[in-house]
Design a protein around this motif. Structure first.
Motif, PDB file in Angstrom:
ATOM      1  N   PHE A  17      -8.926  36.076  53.051  1.00 31.40           N
ATOM      2  CA  PHE A  17      -8.757  36.585  54.424  1.00 31.40           C
ATOM      3  C   PHE A  17      -7.960  37.875  54.390  1.00 31.40           C
ATOM      4  CE2 PHE A  17      -9.403  32.092  55.703  1.00 31.40           C
ATOM      5  CZ  PHE A  17     -10.404  32.307  56.621  1.00 31.40           C
ATOM      6  N   GLY A  27      -3.841  39.232  58.305  1.00 29.79           N
ATOM      7  CA  GLY A  27      -3.332  38.100  57.522  1.00 29.79           C
ATOM      8  C   GLY A  27      -2.032  37.589  58.127  1.00 29.79           C
ATOM      9  N   LEU A  57      -2.718  35.667  61.197  1.00 28.14           N
ATOM     10  CA  LEU A  57      -3.219  34.321  60.871  1.00 28.14           C
ATOM     11  C   LEU A  57      -2.065  33.388  60.510  1.00 28.14           C
ATOM     12  CD1 LEU A  57      -6.468  34.648  58.732  1.00 28.14           C
ATOM     13  CD2 LEU A  57      -6.188  33.588  60.956  1.00 28.14           C
ATOM     14  N   CYS A  83     -12.218  33.317  62.490  1.00 27.36           N
ATOM     15  CA  CYS A  83     -11.836  32.789  61.181  1.00 27.36           C
ATOM     16  C   CYS A  83     -11.753  31.266  61.258  1.00 27.36           C
ATOM     17  CB  CYS A  83     -10.475  33.312  60.767  1.00 27.36           C
ATOM     18  SG  CYS A  83     -10.433  35.087  60.686  1.00 27.36           S
ATOM     19  N   LEU A  93      -9.914  28.449  59.442  1.00 27.85           N
ATOM     20  CA  LEU A  93      -8.877  28.157  58.454  1.00 27.85           C
ATOM     21  C   LEU A  93      -8.883  26.681  58.123  1.00 27.85           C
ATOM     22  CD1 LEU A  93      -5.677  30.058  59.580  1.00 27.85           C
ATOM     23  CD2 LEU A  93      -7.028  30.433  57.532  1.00 27.85           C
ATOM     24  N   ARG A 145     -18.059  32.313  57.629  1.00 36.13           N
ATOM     25  CA  ARG A 145     -16.876  33.147  57.406  1.00 36.13           C
ATOM     26  C   ARG A 145     -17.325  34.606  57.381  1.00 36.13           C
ATOM     27  NH1 ARG A 145     -13.501  31.581  52.570  1.00 36.13           N
ATOM     28  NH2 ARG A 145     -12.808  30.136  54.154  1.00 36.13           N
ATOM     29  N   ASP A 146     -16.649  35.435  58.083  1.00 31.10           N
ATOM     30  CA  ASP A 146     -16.994  36.853  58.127  1.00 31.10           C
ATOM     31  C   ASP A 146     -18.491  37.013  58.405  1.00 31.10           C
ATOM     32  OD1 ASP A 146     -16.633  39.506  58.038  1.00 31.10           O
ATOM     33  OD2 ASP A 146     -16.353  39.647  55.877  1.00 31.10           O
TER      34      ASP A 146
END
Ligand code: C2E
Ligand code: MG
Ligand code: MG
Length: 734
Positions: A318, A327, A330, A400, A402, A587-588
């Motif tokens: 990330f 980051g 997050l 995102c 996580l 993701r992304d």
């Protein structure tokens, strides 16, 4: 600095303002004073004097006490009320000798009194003294005002404490430091104590007494209660005692200083050294301190403390892709979520349960739970926090997903000291990572033996690649509507020292070390080769499925490898199926999508493995170029066991149908599950019921057995009979 006594006035030429209703006495006095070279302004009444006063340059006023109309006392009071007359010396001239008049003279504001007489030199000396005193008084006022300013600026006040009157005396402004008016020059001990926060009142004198006994100086700190919405202020009083000839304590001389700013700075320093600056959470050092304290308390009370260490999965990625600022965001969001969830759950438990969340360096958090006797209850708190982290989080415009690997450990069962407990939770985290991340595991003593084992395992994996110790097994899946095997999933094994090691035990480590990329390439080559060989042997399969881990997809040269494999073995389009996880695909998302499309362009097909365990949103699913959902074994297991399991399977099948993609059920083990799946509309199944994964040479036999079982199950459905499967897929009908 000017000296008013000498600079402002020539002491030999004084100006006197005289008021007396008696013209004779006025004349005599004026003459006597003028004879000395002085200037005299005289008037016959109080009101005349008051009129003249503003423009007068007098150094002193002489007032007759008894006058018709406004008498001397009233005039004196009136003078004191004017700006000019506030500080001028006033000498009351009186022919009275009674005490009352003298008292009245002072009470009206006179500086001194003088009995009228013709001793002019006596009067002149008295006047001269008073003028001098007045100048000194004014000078004192100036310096007091200056001192008050200094006191205020330095947040300091000086005082003398008198033990007889129990009063602190100080120059004006001395007690402004205590929040009192500038004009205050005295404050009783009682008032001082009442300004303090209640806890400090009782210890104040004790501390001074102890100091004086030890070193003949005192220094005591105390706090002032906040006034009207203000804050607590931190003060310090220090100084020296004064004893009388008999050695009795008479006074204390010292100063009071406002230390609040220093104290705040100290607190901020302490906070910075004990807290993480990004999230504001306690840092490792502070956490260990609190954990030690909690363990000591719990130990004494025969209670337990649990800790859970959260390590964010693939956080580095990330950080690398979204940038450091994202980051950080997050990390903060994760901290907020864990904290909010834990606070809520712990409050629900009540009964003295408490929590403390800290941030360790990097992407790790640790949660301490106290006052929770039941470890499963503690685990529930942690699982809820883990769940709250998994909700989609939008950072830098990117959604995102996580997850975290969580290791739990408990005091005193797993360790008796804070740092070892932390190390053990960390060890459990490591174990979660080895097992594929995104889960929670309690520490177990056997994990400790792993450090060396891990190194051996990594060395072993390197060697396994060189020596070709990997084997590819294949597990068929069945299209139950036609009782045919339409494809196989390639599943890797490691033949290590004669034993087969299942992928769960080495794939996570291979991912951690990057070895997964050469291993993945090997699997792809082998699977493509096997598919080509079966075709030559007349075994016609739609496709073979290969598991592609995220690391391989993101870092490897997968597209080139796929193209190479298809070309080399002249494979049919769509005969290589790549199994990816939801998390890997979404993701992304925007940058992943074109890469997925390129793989399809190259001739591969895509399926989502372990579907239902990830956290993708419907919005993404509709845009993903997939052709199959593989329902995770966890849900299939629940068919016929829990209504929720069936509901999830039903929802996934319906979702697959509406997206127009196939749905395959993984881990089918019982005929009942087959029945249930068929009734939900899911026809494609894979599982031990049909065949376990088998080595390449046993694939033809495995396919035949699986199809035979499928047929028998279909027949059983039309003509009810009990069908059981035992051992390695041997079918028994009755
Ligand atoms: P997966 O892709 O979900 O594979 C299915 C797993 O379920 C396989 O475990 C399979 O043996 C097992 N399985 C199939 N039917 C049943 C059943 O009826 N009951 C039960 N209890 N299990 C069943 P396996 O081979 O141990 O693989 C575990 C995981 O390891 C795979 O899960 C996959 O994620 C990973 N894996 C396996 N082979 C490879 C590989 O070549 N490369 C990579 N990157 N990962 C692999
Ligand atoms: Mg798979
Ligand atoms: Mg799976």
């Amino acid at each position: 600095m000017t000296n008013p006594v000498h600079d402002s006035k020539d002491q030999d030429v004084l100006t006197v303002l005289l008021v007396d209703d008696d013209p004779m006495w006025r004349f005599l006095t004026s003459t006597a004073l003028r004879d000395r070279g002085w200037l005299v302004e005289d008037c016959e009444s109080g009101s005349a004097l008051l009129e003249r006063l503003p423009a007068s340059t007098a150094d002193i006023i002489l007032i007759d006490a008894l006058m018709p109309g406004m008498d001397g006392f009233a005039t004196c009071r009136a003078i004191r009320r004017t700006p000019r007359g506030r500080t001028l010396p006033i000498l009351m001239l009186t022919s009275l000798e009674d005490d009352e008049s003298i008292r009245d003279a002072y009470a009206s504001g006179a500086t001194a009194f003088f009995i009228k007489s013709t001793h002019w030199s006596l009067l002149a000396e008295r006047v001269r003294d008073l003028v001098r005193l007045g100048e000194i008084g004014r000078q004192l006022d100036v310096s007091n005002a200056r001192l008050a300013k200094v006191h205020l600026a330095a947040r300091t006040g000086t005082f003398d404490f008198d033990f007889d009157t129990r009063t602190l005396h100080g120059a004006p402004g001395s007690f402004a430091v205590l929040g009192l008016d500038n004009s205050r020059t005295g404050i009783s001990q009682h008032e001082l104590l009442h300004l303090m926060v209640p806890e400090d009142r009782g210890v104040f004198w004790g501390a001074i007494g102890a100091d004086l006994a030890a070193r003949n100086r005192f220094r005591v700190e105390f706090r002032l209660s906040p006034i009207a919405g203000g804050v607590v202020r931190y003060m310090c009083a220090e100084g020296e005692p004064e004893y009388d000839a008999d050695g009795r304590l008479r006074q204390l001389h010292g100063l009071i200083h406002d230390n609040t700013d220093d104290q705040r700075r100290r607190e901020e320093m302490a906070r910075l050294s004990s807290h993480d600056s990004l999230t504001g959470l306690p840092n490792r050092k502070e956490f260990l301190r609190r954990l030690s304290d909690a363990a000591a308390v719990a130990g004494a009370a025969g209670q337990t403390v649990q800790i859970a260490m959260f390590d964010l999965d693939r956080f580095t990625q990330f950080n690398e892709t979204l940038g450091q600022a994202a980051g950080d965001e997050l990390i903060c969001e994760t901290a907020r979520r864990i904290e909010a969830s834990a606070a809520q759950r712990v409050a629900l438990i009540g009964n003295g349960a408490a929590h403390c969340l800290a941030r360790l360096p990097g992407d790790e958090f640790v949660l301490m739970l106290t006052g929770i006797a039941d470890p499963t209850e503690a685990e529930t708190v942690v699982r809820a926090a883990l769940q709250s982290m998994r909700r989609v989080c939008v950072v830098a415009g990117t959604e995102c997903f996580l997850s975290a690997s969580v290791g739990m450990a408990s005091f005193p069962g797993d360790a008796e000291s804070a740092d070892i407990l932390l190390a053990r939770a960390d060890r459990a985290v490591h174990e979660v990572k080895l097992r594929g991340r995104n889960d929670l595991i309690w520490f177990q003593p056997r994990f400790e033996q792993g450090g060396r084992g891990r190194i051996e395992m990594i060395t072993g994996l390197h060697r396994a690649l060189e020596r070709e110790e990997f084997e590819l097994h294949f597990q068929p899946w069945v299209d139950a509507s036609v009782s045919r095997v339409t494809g196989l999933e390639a599943l890797i094994r490691w033949r290590r020292d004669g034993k087969l090691v299942p992928p769960g035990e080495f794939i996570p480590l291979a991912e951690d070390t990057g070895l997964i990329i050469p291993i993945g390439e090997w699997v792809l080559r082998k699977a493509a080769g096997a598919l080509a060989q079966w075709r030559r042997d007349g075994i016609d399969l739609e496709c073979v499925a290969i598991n592609i881990p995220t690391v391989h997809f993101e870092r490897g040269s997968l597209l080139a490898e796929i193209k190479e494999a298809i070309e080399r073995h002249d494979l049919r389009p769509r005969s290589l199926e790549l199994e990816l996880t939801e998390t890997c695909m979404v993701r992304d998302f925007e940058s992943t999508l074109p890469r997925l499309e390129a793989l399809i362009e190259a001739g591969a097909t895509l399926s989502i493995d372990d579907f239902g365990t990830g956290y993708s949103s419907l919005a993404y699913l509709t845009r993903l170029p997939i052709s199959k959902l593989k329902v995770d074994r966890a849900f299939v297991n629940q068919l016929g066991v829990s209504t929720q399991g069936a509901a999830v399977c039903r929802a996934i099948v319906a979702l697959g149908q509406s997206l127009g993609v196939k749905v395959l059920a993984e881990g089918v083990e019982t005929p009942e599950q087959v029945q249930a799946l068929r009734s939900l509309g899911c026809q494609t199944m894979q599982g031990f019921l049909f065949s376990r994964p088998v080595p390449v040479d046993q694939v033809p036999q495995a396919i035949r057995t699986a199809e035979q079982i499928a047929r028998r199950l279909a027949e059983a459905r039309s003509a009810p009979q009990r069908v059981t499967v035992e051992g390695d897929g041997v079918l028994h009908g009755s």
